[in-house]
Design an enzyme around this catalytic site. Structure first.
Site, mmCIF file in Angstrom:
data_model
loop_
_atom_site.group_PDB
_atom_site.id
_atom_site.type_symbol
_atom_site.label_atom_id
_atom_site.label_comp_id
_atom_site.label_asym_id
_atom_site.label_seq_id
_atom_site.Cartn_x
_atom_site.Cartn_y
_atom_site.Cartn_z
ATOM 1 N N CYS A 134 0.855 -1.181 0.000
ATOM 2 C CA CYS A 134 0.000 0.000 0.000
ATOM 3 C C CYS A 134 0.894 1.234 0.000
ATOM 4 C CB CYS A 134 -0.873 -0.005 1.259
ATOM 5 S SG CYS A 134 -2.082 1.347 1.310
ATOM 6 N N CYS A 138 0.202 4.749 6.327
ATOM 7 C CA CYS A 138 -0.346 4.956 7.674
ATOM 8 C C CYS A 138 0.586 4.334 8.727
ATOM 9 C CB CYS A 138 -1.743 4.351 7.798
ATOM 10 S SG CYS A 138 -2.902 5.064 6.613
ATOM 11 N N CYS A 141 -0.178 0.779 10.453
ATOM 12 C CA CYS A 141 -0.606 -0.369 9.652
ATOM 13 C C CYS A 141 0.587 -1.185 9.143
ATOM 14 C CB CYS A 141 -1.445 0.140 8.473
ATOM 15 S SG CYS A 141 -2.000 -1.172 7.377
ATOM 16 N N GLY A 181 -3.914 -2.949 1.052
ATOM 17 C CA GLY A 181 -4.080 -1.971 -0.017
ATOM 18 C C GLY A 181 -5.161 -0.943 0.215
ATOM 19 N N GLU A 182 -5.103 0.083 -0.621
ATOM 20 C CA GLU A 182 -6.104 1.157 -0.568
ATOM 21 C C GLU A 182 -6.992 1.006 -1.806
ATOM 22 O OE1 GLU A 182 -7.463 3.419 1.235
ATOM 23 O OE2 GLU A 182 -8.556 4.189 -0.483
ATOM 24 N N LEU A 242 -11.147 7.036 9.613
ATOM 25 C CA LEU A 242 -10.909 8.391 10.111
ATOM 26 C C LEU A 242 -9.762 8.353 11.122
ATOM 27 C CD1 LEU A 242 -12.116 11.227 9.710
ATOM 28 C CD2 LEU A 242 -13.415 10.843 11.813
ATOM 29 N N ASN A 243 -9.926 7.528 12.127
ATOM 30 C CA ASN A 243 -8.840 7.230 13.065
ATOM 31 C C ASN A 243 -8.318 8.403 13.884
ATOM 32 O OD1 ASN A 243 -8.965 4.644 12.024
ATOM 33 N ND2 ASN A 243 -7.243 4.919 10.634
HETATM 34 N N1 SAH Z 1 -6.804 1.129 3.009
HETATM 35 C C1 SAH Z 1 -8.121 0.897 3.471
HETATM 36 C C2 SAH Z 1 -8.441 -0.552 3.775
HETATM 37 C C3 SAH Z 1 -7.437 -1.352 4.540
HETATM 38 S S1 SAH Z 1 -7.323 -1.168 6.253
HETATM 39 C C4 SAH Z 1 -8.426 1.759 4.667
HETATM 40 O O1 SAH Z 1 -7.520 2.415 5.168
HETATM 41 O O2 SAH Z 1 -9.567 1.832 5.073
HETATM 42 C C5 SAH Z 1 -8.825 -1.674 6.938
HETATM 43 C C6 SAH Z 1 -9.058 -1.074 8.327
HETATM 44 O O3 SAH Z 1 -8.085 -1.536 9.269
HETATM 45 C C7 SAH Z 1 -8.948 0.442 8.328
HETATM 46 O O4 SAH Z 1 -10.007 1.016 9.018
HETATM 47 C C8 SAH Z 1 -7.663 0.707 9.079
HETATM 48 O O5 SAH Z 1 -7.687 1.951 9.693
HETATM 49 C C9 SAH Z 1 -7.627 -0.451 10.043
HETATM 50 N N2 SAH Z 1 -6.292 -0.717 10.552
HETATM 51 C C10 SAH Z 1 -5.116 -0.513 9.929
HETATM 52 N N3 SAH Z 1 -4.097 -0.853 10.728
HETATM 53 C C11 SAH Z 1 -4.649 -1.292 11.875
HETATM 54 C C12 SAH Z 1 -4.116 -1.810 13.097
HETATM 55 N N4 SAH Z 1 -2.810 -1.947 13.245
HETATM 56 N N5 SAH Z 1 -4.977 -2.171 14.060
HETATM 57 C C13 SAH Z 1 -6.307 -2.063 13.881
HETATM 58 N N6 SAH Z 1 -6.869 -1.613 12.753
HETATM 59 C C14 SAH Z 1 -6.058 -1.218 11.768
#
Ligand code: SAH
Length: 389
Positions: A134, A138, A141, A181-182, A242-243
Site C-alpha cells: 500500500c 499509515c 498499519c 491496499g487502498e 478516520l482514526n
Molecule cells: N486502506 C483501506 C483498507 C485497509 S485497512 C483503509 O484504510 O480503510 C482496513 C481497516 O483496518 C482500516 O479502518 C484501518 O484503519 C484499520 N487498521 C489498519 N491498521 C490497523 C491496526 N494496526 N490495528 C487495527 N486496525 C487497523
C-alpha cells in the site's frame, strides 16, 4: 509453507482472445466468447455459471486460471475459526521487483472471518486485498510498511472470493475491502471486481453486503460516488478510516491527511450518495495515548455531527466502528486495554453517536485489521511511500 519457485497461474490456460471469466461479467464473457468463436453464447453462460456456482474450472475449450492457495493459517475466535488464506500471483512486470531473481511471485492475503448474527446464525465475512502492499503510509498499519508493490487486477480480487468459496468451501455473506491496499488507489479494478461479484450469474453478492473501506481519497470518492449511482450498486457500503479527532493527530498517523484534510473529507462524504438503509461507517483504530486523549471524544463527535443525521427521518447516518489497535511489527504503541476501549466507546455514546466495536479476531496469526503484509518483502523496502504531500 510455500515453495519459492512455483509458478502462479499458467499463462496459456485460456485460448487467445478469451477474457478470464474471473475478470468480466457474464454478459461480457458471453459476448467475448461468441465474438472469438470459441464458445456459443449459451455455452459461455453455462461455463460462467458453473465456475461461480459449482467451482468448475475445467472445460473442453479452456481452463480458468485460478491463483493457488499456498498457505492457510487458522486461529480460533469466540465466533469460530478465522482463516487467513494466502494466494499467489505474478510479480510486477516492471520496477525493481521484476528484476530481482529472488522474487518470483507475490502473495496476497485474504481473511475469512466467522460472525454469529442476531439470529445466532453463523456466517462468513471475506476480507479481500486490493493491492499487494500500500502506498498510503499509515503509521499504525503493517501493510503500509511494505510500500506499494503493485495493484491487483479484477481477476485477482475476484479470485480471492473464488478461493474462499470454492477451495475453502465457505459460504461468504459479506465482502469487505479491508485487506491489503487502498481500494480507491486501484479504483478501476475494484469497481470491475464489484461488478463481477454482484453479477447474478456469478457470485450474486448483494451490493449491500459489500463494503469498500478507504483512507478517504477525496478525488476517488467522487468516482466511486458515480459508480454507486448505477443500478444494482446503490447500496454498496462505504467505510472511511478516520482514526483521529482532528487534523493534527490524523496527519501524524495518516500522511494522506496532509494533502486532504478532514474538513474536505467531510464535504466529500456529505456529497457521497447514500441510501437511508446504509450507514456510513467511520472506522476509528483506537491507539492508546494517540487518539484517545481527554477531549478527543468531544472533537470527534463535533466533527461527525453533520454526518450523523441522515437526510431522511433523523436516522443515524453514520456509525463509529471502534477498532482496538492491533500492534504491527515493531509497533511504538501497545494495544489498548479493555478498559481504555470501554471508556472511549462510552464517551462517544454519551455524545449521542452510534457506536460499534469491531471484535479483534486473528491477531495471533497477524490476520487482524492492519496486520496483513509479507515481512520478506517489507525487509527489502523496494518501494517508497509516495502519498501524502
Ligand atoms: N486502506 C483501506 C483498507 C485497509 S485497512 C483503509 O484504510 O480503510 C482496513 C481497516 O483496518 C482500516 O479502518 C484501518 O484503519 C484499520 N487498521 C489498519 N491498521 C490497523 C491496526 N494496526 N490495528 C487495527 N486496525 C487497523
Amino acid at each position: 509453507m510455500p515453495s519459492f519457485s512455483s509458478q502462479t497461474v499458467p499463462d496459456d490456460a485460456l485460448p487467445e482472445g478469451i477474457a478470464n471469466p474471473l475478470s468480466v461479467t457474464c454478459d461480457e464473457f458471453a459476448a467475448n466468447c461468441a465474438a472469438s468463436g470459441v464458445l456459443s453464447d449459451f455455452h459461455a453462460r453455462n461455463a460462467y455459471r458453473g465456475l461461480y456456482r459449482e467451482g468448475v474450472t475445467e472445460h473442453a475449450a479452456f481452463t480458468v486460471p485460478t491463483a493457488p492457495i499456498v498457505n492457510e493459517l487458522r486461529s480460533e475466535s469466540n465466533e469460530g475459526e478465522v482463516i487467513k488464506i494466502v494466494t499467489r500471483v505474478d510479480r510486477p512486470s516492471d520496477g525493481p521487483l521484476a528484476r530481482d531473481a529472488r522474487v518470483e511471485h507475490l502473495d496476497i492475503e485474504s481473511v475469512v472471518i466467522p460472525m454469529i448474527g442476531r439470529k445466532k446464525r453463523l456466517t462468513y465475512t471475506l476480507c479481500v486485498s486490493s493491492q499487494v502492499g500500500c502506498a498510503m503510509g499509515c503509521g499504525f498499519c503493517e501493510t503500509a510498511q511494505m510500500g506499494l508493490v503493485r495493484s491487483l487486477t479484477p481477476a485477482e480480487i475476484v479470485g480471492q472470493w473464488f478461493a474462499a468459496r470454492h477451495v475453502l468451501g465457505r459460504e461468504i455473506r459479506n465482502i469487505v475491502f479491508m485487506g491489503m491496499g487502498e481500494p480507491l488507489d486501484n479504483l478501476g479494478a475494484v469497481q470491475q471486481a464489484i461488478r463481477v461479484l454482484t453479477d447474478h450469474n456469478g457470485p450474486a453478492q448483494a451490493s449491500s453486503r459489500i463494503t469498500v473501506s478507504t483512507v478517504g481519497r477525496i478525488d476517488a470518492l467522487i468516482g466511486l460516488g458515480e459508480f454507486v449511482r448505477q443500478r444494482g450498486l446503490q447500496r454498496l457500503g462505504l467505510a472511511v478510516s478516520l482514526n483521529a479527532p482532528n487534523d493534527e493527530v490524523r496527519s501524524s498517523i495518516m500522511p494522506i491527511n496532509r494533502g486532504m484534510p478532514m474538513a474536505e473529507l467531510r464535504d466529500a462524504l456529505l456529497a457521497f450518495p447514500r441510501r437511508s438503509s446504509s450507514k456510513l461507517c467511520i472506522e476509528y483504530v483506537l491507539i492508546p495515548g494517540v487518539n484517545d486523549l481527554p477531549g478527543h471524544a468531544d472533537e470527534l463527535a463535533e466533527y461527525l455531527r453533520p454526518l450523523h443525521f441522515h437526510p431522511t427521518a433523523g436516522t443515524p447516518g453514520c456509525v463509529v466502528n471502534v477498532i482496538p489497535y492491533n500492534p504491527r511489527r515493531d509497533s511504538p504503541w501497545p494495544a489498548p486495554s479493555e478498559e481504555q476501549v470501554e471508556v472511549f466507546m462510552s464517551a462517544l455514546l454519551d455524545r449521542g453517536l452510534f457506536v460499534k466495536r469491531r471484535q479483534t479476531k486473528g491477531r495471533d496469526m497477524m490476520g487482524a485489521c492492519g496486520q496483513l503484509g509479507s515481512p520478506n518483502i517489507r525487509k527489502r523496502r523496494y518501494v517508497d511511500v509516495t502519498v501524502g504531500a
